[in-house]
Design a protein around this motif. Structure first.
Motif: not given
Length: 265
Positions: A198-211
């Motif tokens: 579990m990570l305290l972050m927003r989905m869009r930020d997580a996706i952005a870090e999966l470039d």
């Protein structure tokens, strides 16, 4: 986790009420400070109590139909503002039903209440990037397919995963064979072939870090790595992706055509 989310929301709502109490909009600045604060904090909290369940149903509606989410939320705000306007008018009249606030002046008061509600809704949405919850409830007699048997990780070819900043957030024991991301309230739950975190972050930020990692957001609450899809399950218009770790990721109806054109199924 739900109680924590509600506590955070109530705290923010109360803070907004206190700010409005200090500013004293719509002619309330003439009230004594204590009365003004009590008035705004009280009605902002009452509005939250009225609006929160209506919003939840609206999000379910948007998730189950082709209605755009902004239309569902706008309708929810307009609907919830009706009883709240009545409560505000009743209070402004000194707890009396004999008042123009419940008659000819109701429309003006309604627009004021709706405007404040929409502003708060927009602020909360931007603050949390709210992802609507999926409705996991189903009728007891529904024809639900049996859950898939998780595949043995040792039998799955593990492709080389591109380096991405997101993996620095995961414990080394989980590895970098990411299966999917699942939004849960204000958290993102990352599932790999060897476990979850579990990570305290927003989905869009997580996706952005999966470039560089090939995948798609198949649902407002789910992102799926393309090479981890093992099968597609269909139930009428509903569709779910069976993943390598045994999870079933729902596919939103408004995203099915895009995924189909990209060759996902």
């Amino acid at each position: 986790m739900l109680l924590r989310q509600l506590a955070i929301e109530i705290f923010i709502i109360a803070a907004i009420g206190a700010l409005l109490g200090l500013l004293g909009p719509f002619g309330t600045y003439a009230m004594p400070v204590a009365m003004r604060l009590a008035y705004w904090i009280g009605f902002i909290l009452v509005g939250y109590i009225i609006y929160r369940p209506v919003q939840t149903v609206a999000l379910w509606l948007a998730d189950a139909t082709a209605i755009p989410i902004w239309v569902a939320l706008l309708f929810a705000a307009g609907l919830a503002a009706i009883p709240l306007t009545g409560a505000v008018g009743f209070a402004l009249a000194g707890m009396s039903l004999e008042t123009d606030y419940l008659g000819s002046a109701f429309g003006t008061l309604y627009l004021q209440v709706l405007g404040i509600g929409l502003a708060i809704q927009a602020g909360m949405w931007l603050l949390f990037n709210r992802q609507p919850p999926t409705n996991d409830l189903a009728p007891a007699n529904a024809n639900v397919p049996p859950p898939p048997i998780p595949l043995d990780v040792n039998d799955i070819p593990l492709p080389e995963t591109p380096t991405a900043p997101f993996f620095d957030r995961l414990p080394p024991a989980l590895g970098t064979n990411l299966v999917c991301l699942e939004m849960q309230d204000h958290y993102v739950k990352a599932h790999t072939l060897t476990g979850s975190e579990m990570l305290l972050m927003r989905m869009r930020d997580a996706i952005a870090e999966l470039d560089g990692v090939e995948g798609q957001q198949v649902h407002r609450s789910w992102w799926v790595a393309r090479d981890q899809v093992r099968a597609v399950r269909r139930d009428g218009r509903n569709m779910k992706l069976e993943l390598a770790n045994g999870l079933l990721a729902p596919v939103a109806r408004n995203r099915q055509e895009k995924l189909r054109s990209q060759g996902w199924f």
